[in-house]
Enzyme design. Structure first.
Site, mmCIF file in Angstrom:
data_model
loop_
_atom_site.group_PDB
_atom_site.id
_atom_site.type_symbol
_atom_site.label_atom_id
_atom_site.label_comp_id
_atom_site.label_asym_id
_atom_site.label_seq_id
_atom_site.Cartn_x
_atom_site.Cartn_y
_atom_site.Cartn_z
ATOM 1 N N GLU A 1 0.630 -1.246 0.192
ATOM 2 C CA GLU A 1 -0.155 -0.011 0.436
ATOM 3 C C GLU A 1 0.770 1.127 0.148
ATOM 4 O OE1 GLU A 1 -2.950 0.537 -0.655
ATOM 5 O OE2 GLU A 1 -3.400 2.226 0.356
ATOM 6 N N THR B 1 -11.378 8.559 -12.678
ATOM 7 C CA THR B 1 -10.211 7.848 -12.293
ATOM 8 C C THR B 1 -10.728 6.435 -11.443
ATOM 9 O OG1 THR B 1 -9.039 8.290 -9.962
ATOM 10 C CG2 THR B 1 -11.248 8.950 -10.150
HETATM 11 C C1 DMJ Z 1 -10.388 3.649 -7.414
HETATM 12 O O1 DMJ Z 1 -11.590 4.308 -6.797
HETATM 13 C C2 DMJ Z 1 -9.726 5.158 -7.670
HETATM 14 O O2 DMJ Z 1 -8.549 4.580 -8.558
HETATM 15 C C3 DMJ Z 1 -9.668 6.002 -6.902
HETATM 16 O O3 DMJ Z 1 -8.912 7.204 -7.321
HETATM 17 C C4 DMJ Z 1 -8.357 5.676 -6.201
HETATM 18 N N1 DMJ Z 1 -8.576 4.641 -5.622
HETATM 19 C C5 DMJ Z 1 -9.206 3.559 -5.987
HETATM 20 C C6 DMJ Z 1 -8.535 2.212 -6.605
HETATM 21 O O4 DMJ Z 1 -7.030 1.910 -5.836
#
Ligand code: DMJ
Length: 722
Positions: A586, A697
């Site tokens: 992480e 994202t």
């Molecule tokens: C996802 O939900 C998206 O990429 C977000 O921007 C960050 N975290 C998670 C994946 O790790």
């Protein structure tokens, strides 16, 4: 490092203030003491003047006048006055001895100093500062629409909720070769008069709240969901794409080995989906060990997160039975009338993003009507004095508030800064500008506010519009804000000049302040805490390889190759962190003798996150360097070996041990992002070509908006009709 920022200076000067108050009280006590001493001294001197029953008259007279003067001084003395006014207390000051008074006063001043110290220096003192300093604080930064429900301001309930997201040299590598960065559109991209006017209208951010409201009302008249359903034409939109979304042959690679790898990824998706369907259908996520579903508390009672997140992945993989099941569920069971507390960010990136993508890819009206219905429910979150939304919203009542864990009721940069792509598309589909206005207002405020060293801190007050803490990160809490700047520019067909400017100046500041080289030659992004660097990089920050890569081509010409090299170096570093299970922790550090290694037990977990693979996919598309496909394949094998269990995929608790301990969670982003990016990595570039699509994202593809083409199309349609 070591340079004081504006906020630091503020805290320090308030600290000085409290020290001064201490000094003031200290000297007050000293002067009181010396006045008292002089009085004693006078009595002693008179005693010395009169001896053997005879007194020196002149001397006595002059000493008596001295006594008068001293008495007068003491009477005027504030502390003495206080004592005199107390009923039943003698002028001698509560009957205390002078030394006792002195000690008492010292104690009192110490206490006052302590209180002030606590006020300004305790970790979460911002709340107190707001109480004590609200009158003198910088006035709120307001841009455009403001609060319309200030009553909620006072009613908001900060809640203690869990953080919804993870906190959130390429050693001997030579310069990365730019394969095909220029994306030359066939459709004319000239800035026509009309487009400029349209763009200007969108960017006119001084729109008053009343105007925004009246626009909203007008649109509501048109359609219950604020949508002028006749305005958006799916056929027109399709004609303005440069290439077919699914390529010539669904992106099937000609190389059999690559195709085999791609088929493997498709099988993984089917396996993950089938198990979700079997054990957790309609729930948000699958618990593969206990074989049941998980609802969680991020989506405000909305259900089926894995279904919504999977729609586009199933569709592009050609898993049509599965896609049809998912679509049917949306039609019959996706209930948006929930009344729970949702993360605005998570609902936006997964539900709004997922439904938008599904609509643009398939043209199915159900996705459009659902997403417009949902979009409308998110609008009340923006009703704050600054228009910066709070993190949590009740989808039923519209009440919103900040995360309990966020300092002083602040909003999170990566949350309110990750709405732009989806909200602009909500305006496109609904023909209602309100969504664009809301996110443009955020943009304008961020553009205007002073930035420490050009950096964007992670916490901002939705009330005052000021930064709350100076923690800067390209990982959790900050990440997708930067991603959405460059993607907003790309999605606007490169017309959104503000987004472009903000992205490249942010990147410059990041390079100047955060980008570091380890002793072993690895390039990484450190975190920044008020000028002090924390030499740690989160898995989340690994998306930045891909981000810097896709932005390379639009940087100033002399920096394009540099950006591409930087993107490759960061991706390389993230690959280095994937060891020995070939899955990554992480967070990993570069101090304490380590190189891209998690030094804390609590950082060793892997929850099926996509960011490293996401960067492989972009770097492959940009360079066609075969190493990215090899690295992607390593990840596939590792996922199979360590994360695949009998009933799905699960995260693991420690990437440094090969005897896996599973966390019993198949995250919905594994289906929407990790597997989609892997599939694209092994596909030809014409599957969701970057000339036409940007990924939100959560890896949901959204089309580039070609205003000039859409308007030309509209004109043509009109002419034909006439
Ligand atoms: C996802 O939900 C998206 O990429 C977000 O921007 C960050 N975290 C998670 C994946 O790790």
């Amino acid at each position: 490092p070591g340079v004081l920022t504006t906020a630091d200076r503020g805290v320090k000067s308030r600290g000085c203030l409290s020290s001064l108050s201490f000094l003031f009280l200290f000297f007050l006590s000293l002067s009181w003491r010396s006045a008292a001493d002089r009085h004693v001294h006078t009595r002693v001197s008179v005693h010395q003047l009169c001896s053997g029953g005879r007194c020196d008259q002149n001397g006595v007279r002059s000493f008596l006048s001295l006594i008068d003067a001293e008495t007068h001084r003491l009477e005027k003395h504030k502390v003495s006055m206080v004592f005199r006014k107390l009923p039943g207390v003698s002028a001698s000051g509560m009957g205390l001895r002078l030394s006792q008074k002195f000690v008492f006063l010292l104690f009192l001043s110490g206490l006052v100093t302590l209180c002030f110290g606590a006020l300004f220096f305790l970790p979460d003192s911002v709340r107190l500062k707001r109480i004590f300093l609200s009158k003198t604080e910088t006035p709120p930064v307001t841009v455009g629409s403001g609060s319309e429900n200030d009553a909620r301001e006072h009613l908001k309930r900060p809640k203690d909720q869990e953080h919804p997201r993870g906190m959130t040299s390429a050693k001997g590598e030579t310069s990365t070769k730019l394969k095909s960065l220029s994306r030359k559109p066939v459709v004319s991209r000239e800035a026509t008069e009309e487009r400029l006017a349209g763009g200007k209208a969108l960017e006119d951010l001084s729109l008053s709240r009343s105007r925004a409201e009246s626009v909203s009302e007008r649109a509501t008249v048109v359609d219950h969901h604020g949508a002028d359903t006749d305005t958006f034409s799916y056929a027109k939109f399709k004609r303005c794409l440069l290439k077919p979304p699914l390529g010539r042959d669904y992106g099937k690679p000609s190389d059999p080995n690559t195709n085999e790898r791609r088929e493997k990824v498709k099988e993984m998706m089917k396996f993950a989906w089938d198990n979700y369907k079997l054990y957790a259908w309609g729930k948000n996520e699958l618990r593969p060990l206990t074989r049941n579903g998980h609802l969680g508390n991020m989506f405000g009672g909305l259900k089926g997160a894995s279904i919504i997140d999977s729609l586009d992945t199933l569709y592009i993989m050609g898993l049509m039975d599965e896609y049809n099941d998912a679509k049917e569920w949306v039609q019959t069971s996706l209930d948006l009338n929930s009344n729970g507390e949702a993360s605005l960010f998570e609902v936006n990136i997964r539900y709004v993003g997922g439904l938008l993508s599904a609509y643009y890819l398939t043209g199915e009206e159900v996705f459009k009507s659902k997403v417009l219905e949902l979009g409308e429910k998110l609008l009340p979150a923006f009703n704050t004095p600054t228009g910066i939304p709070r993190g949590v919203i009740n989808l039923g009542s519209g009440t919103s508030w900040s995360w309990g864990w966020a300092s002083a009721g602040s909003s999170i940069l990566a949350e309110f800064g990750t709405l732009h792509l989806e909200f602009v598309h909500l305006s496109e589909l609904s023909a209602n500008p309100i969504y664009t206005e809301k996110v443009m207002n955020i943009r304008k405020l961020l553009n205007k506010i002073e930035k420490p060293h050009g950096l964007y801190p992670n916490f901002l007050s939705p009330v005052s519009g000021n930064w709350v803490q100076h923690h800067v990160s390209i990982g959790g809490l900050g990440d997708s804000f930067y991603e959405y700047l460059i993607k907003s520019f790309l999605m606007s067909d490169k017309t959104d000049g503000d987004a472009k400017k903000m992205y490249y100046s942010a990147l410059e500041a990041i390079e100047a302040n955060l980008v570091q080289k380890s002793p072993g030659g690895l390039t990484y992004m450190a975190e920044w805490r008020g000028g002090i660097l924390d030499h740690k990089m989160g898995h989340l920050a690994c998306f930045s390889g891909g981000m810097i890569g896709i932005g390379a081509d639009d940087g100033v010409p002399e920096k394009r190759q540099h950006y591409l090299d930087l993107a490759a170096e960061i991706t390389h570093t993230c690959h280095e962190s994937y060891t020995p299970t070939k899955l990554g922790p992480e967070a990993f550090r570069f101090d304490g003798g380590g190189e891209a290694t998690a030094t804390r037990l609590s950082d060793r977990y892997y929850i099926l996150r996509p960011e490293v693979i996401e960067s492989y996919m972009y770097m492959w598309r940009l360079t066609h360097d075969p190493k990215y496909r090899e690295w992607g394949w390593e990840a596939v094998e590792a996922l199979e070996q360590h994360c695949r269990v009998e009933a799905g995929f699960s995260g693991i608790r420690d990437v440094y041990t090969t005897t896996a301990s599973h966390d019993n969670m198949q995250q919905s982003f594994f289906l929407s992002e990790t597997l989609k990016y892997l599939y694209l990595l092994f596909s030809d570039d014409d599957l969701l070509p970057l000339e036409d699509w940007v990924f939100n994202t959560e890896a949901h593809p959204l089309p580039i908006i070609r205003k000039s083409c859409l308007q030309d199309e509209a004109t043509q349609d009109k002419t034909v009709a006439e």
